[in-house]
Structure formats: structure tokens, C-alpha cells
Design an enzyme around this catalytic site. Structure first.
Site, PDB file in Angstrom:
ATOM      1  N   LYS A 289      35.407   8.455  81.119  1.00 17.23           N
ATOM      2  CA  LYS A 289      36.311   8.621  82.255  1.00 17.23           C
ATOM      3  C   LYS A 289      37.733   8.875  81.749  1.00 17.23           C
ATOM      4  CE  LYS A 289      36.409   5.797  85.885  1.00 17.23           C
ATOM      5  NZ  LYS A 289      36.626   4.551  86.666  1.00 17.23           N
TER       6      LYS A 289
ATOM      7  N   TRP B  44      26.665   1.016  85.413  1.00 16.82           N
ATOM      8  CA  TRP B  44      26.179   2.160  84.620  1.00 16.82           C
ATOM      9  C   TRP B  44      24.985   1.752  83.758  1.00 16.82           C
ATOM     10  CZ3 TRP B  44      29.831   6.472  82.546  1.00 16.82           C
ATOM     11  CH2 TRP B  44      30.463   7.093  83.636  1.00 16.82           C
TER      12      TRP B  44
ATOM     13  N   ASP C  65      30.866  -5.654  76.452  1.00 15.93           N
ATOM     14  CA  ASP C  65      32.086  -5.973  77.187  1.00 15.93           C
ATOM     15  C   ASP C  65      32.615  -7.329  76.744  1.00 15.93           C
ATOM     16  OD1 ASP C  65      34.085  -6.459  79.337  1.00 15.93           O
ATOM     17  OD2 ASP C  65      33.119  -4.743  80.278  1.00 15.93           O
TER      18      ASP C  65
ATOM     19  N   ASP D 266      34.561  -7.557  71.985  1.00 20.77           N
ATOM     20  CA  ASP D 266      35.303  -6.303  71.870  1.00 20.77           C
ATOM     21  C   ASP D 266      34.461  -5.304  71.087  1.00 20.77           C
ATOM     22  OD1 ASP D 266      37.005  -4.213  71.236  1.00 20.77           O
ATOM     23  OD2 ASP D 266      38.694  -5.502  70.714  1.00 20.77           O
TER      24      ASP D 266
ATOM     25  N   ASP E  28      32.929   4.105  81.288  1.00 20.38           N
ATOM     26  CA  ASP E  28      33.573   4.195  82.601  1.00 20.38           C
ATOM     27  C   ASP E  28      34.789   3.269  82.638  1.00 20.38           C
ATOM     28  OD1 ASP E  28      33.705   5.204  85.247  1.00 20.38           O
ATOM     29  OD2 ASP E  28      32.777   3.393  86.034  1.00 20.38           O
TER      30      ASP E  28
END
Length: 249
Positions: A197, A76, A96, A112, A142
Site C-alpha cells: 500500500k 489479509w 506484527d 518487528d 497493507d
């Protein structure tokens, strides 16, 4: 030698998965690429491309700063970089806990996204040294929790991720400076945008009505054609962040 039914079942499942991957046009496009479609790291890149063609979530005219949560492997973030390529002062951040290979035009922050350390680093980079001036135009998520096979637990894990992404977005998204308007025959919602999502379930409907609808000018459910028909996944596309609804009651 007697073959274990479990091994046979697992092998059959793997064969079906391989066959499905071989036939999947989006898997093929991800691997081959062409002059108009870069080599994307994940099949889900095409889902974001589809949504971005329908909604102004990554508009070159209004999007300057993008944050991709749980970004690994980076599909993404690649799409955001591709769509905003060449735009002056655009910034894309991939967050991430996992490491990622570098992506042109993307700043990777490992950790985090809810931790103070990552938030401070993001604020510093977005504000160019001034942590008080943090305004993000688009937050993408996502993220998907590892599936356990227990429907109740899986829905709960998915809901936790949606809640975490929403809390993060509320803190960083640009707040609308006016009502929606029409430009070029299309409706424009001032304020930041959020894409999350989720997996269809009645608890998710309640979450939307309480935590998303009051905070945004428009919230729609999208199931891109690139999503597999058998999957219960879908996306909330939230446009025009208004801020805390209690402040304008």
C-alpha cells in the site's frame, strides 16, 4: 451552557463517519459474511480479494508460502488462508508487533518484522528447520502509519513503511528462474510477488522507478474499486521478482 465549536465539529464528523460505515457494502459484507465470503476482520480484505482476482499474487498453482507484514487484525492473512485453503504444503505467516486472535491456516509471529529475532523465527519455520532454505512466494503489506495531518510528514512515514517492506521482500522472495511466459492465455511471471500500500505523491513515483521497477518483471498501480474514492491510497502489485538488477546488467 455554551457548546464548544470543537466538540460540535467532532460530533458532526463522527456522525458522518457512522453514516458512511452504515452505507458501505464492504463493511456490511465484513460483518455478515455468507457461504462464499467468510467473516473478515477488516474492510481491506475485499481490496486484496479484488487484486488477487486480477493478478496471480495468491495463485493456487504457484503460491505456497505467503508472508503478511503488519498483519493485525489479520484481514489479509484471512484472505490468503481462504484462497489457498486445502492446498498441500501451503504456509501463511502473519507478522506484527501487535497480538492477534488465531486464524485457521495461519502461523502468527509477534514482533518487528525487521528484527533479527523475527527474521530467524520466520526463516526457521519457512525452511522447516533449515534457515538457509528460505523462499517466499508472496509478501503482502497493507501497513499504514498513523496519520498526523501534516502532509509532508505523513508521506514520509508512508514511504518509510514502503521501504521497509521492500527491503524485507528482497531478502526472502523467490527469484525468477526464467523469463515471463504465457499459460492458458495469461502472462505468468516466474519469481515471487509483492503487494504494498502507498499514498499517491511524486516521491512515491521516484521510489517505484528506483526500488521496484528494476527488481520485478512487472509493476502496476492498482486502486481497487473497494478503496474509497476520496482516499489517495493505492497499491503497487509487483510480479516476478528478478533479484538484484546489478547482477544481470
Amino acid at each position: 451552557m455554551r457548546i464548544s465549536p470543537y466538540i460540535y465539529k467532532s460530533s458532526s464528523s463522527s456522525s458522518r463517519w457512522i453514516a458512511r460505515q452504515t452505507r458501505d457494502p464492504y463493511v456490511k459484507s465484513r460483518i455478515t459474511g455468507d457461504s462464499s465470503t467468510p467473516l473478515y476482520r477488516s474492510r481491506s480484505s475485499f481490496k486484496l480479494l479484488s487484486m488477487a482476482s486480477k493478478y496471480p499474487i495468491l495463485s493456487r498453482s504457484s503460491t505456497r508460502t505467503v508472508v503478511d507484514l503488519g498483519a493485525a487484525p489479520g484481514g489479509w492473512s484471512q484472505v490468503a488462508s481462504h484462497l489457498l485453503k486445502g492446498k498441500t504444503n501451503s504456509k501463511i505467516f502473519a507478522l506484527d508487533i501487535l497480538g492477534m486472535e488465531p486464524i485457521p491456516g495461519v502461523d502468527i509471529i509477534k514482533g518487528d518484522f525487521l528484527s533479527d529475532q523475527v527474521r530467524k523465527e520466520l526463516s526457521y519455520q519457512v525452511g522447516e528447520g533449515n534457515e538457509e532454505e528460505v523462499e517466499v512466494d508472496c509478501v503482502l503489506s497493507d501497513m499504514m502509519a498513523p496519520m498526523t495531518g501534516n502532509r509532508t510528514r505523513d508521506v514520509g512515514l508512508s514511504l518509510d513503511l514502503c521501504a521497509a517492506a521492500t527491503v524485507f521482500a528482497r531478502d526472502v522472495l523467490k527469484t525468477a528462474d526464467g523469463p515471463e511466459r504465457r499459460e492458458g492465455g495469461k502472462t505468468v511471471w516466474p519469481g515471487g510477488n509483492l503487494v504494498i500500500k502507498f499514498f499517491a505523491h511524486p516521491d512515491m513515483d521516484e521510489f517505484r522507478s528506483l526500488e521496484l521497477d528494476p527488481w520485478f518483471g512487472k509493476v502496476v498501480v492498482e486502486k481497487p474499486k473497494e478503496s474509497r474514492a476520496e482516499s489517495s491510497e493505492a497499491y503497487w502489485v509487483c510480479l516476478g521478482f528478478k533479484g538484484d538488477p546489478q547482477l544481470f546488467q
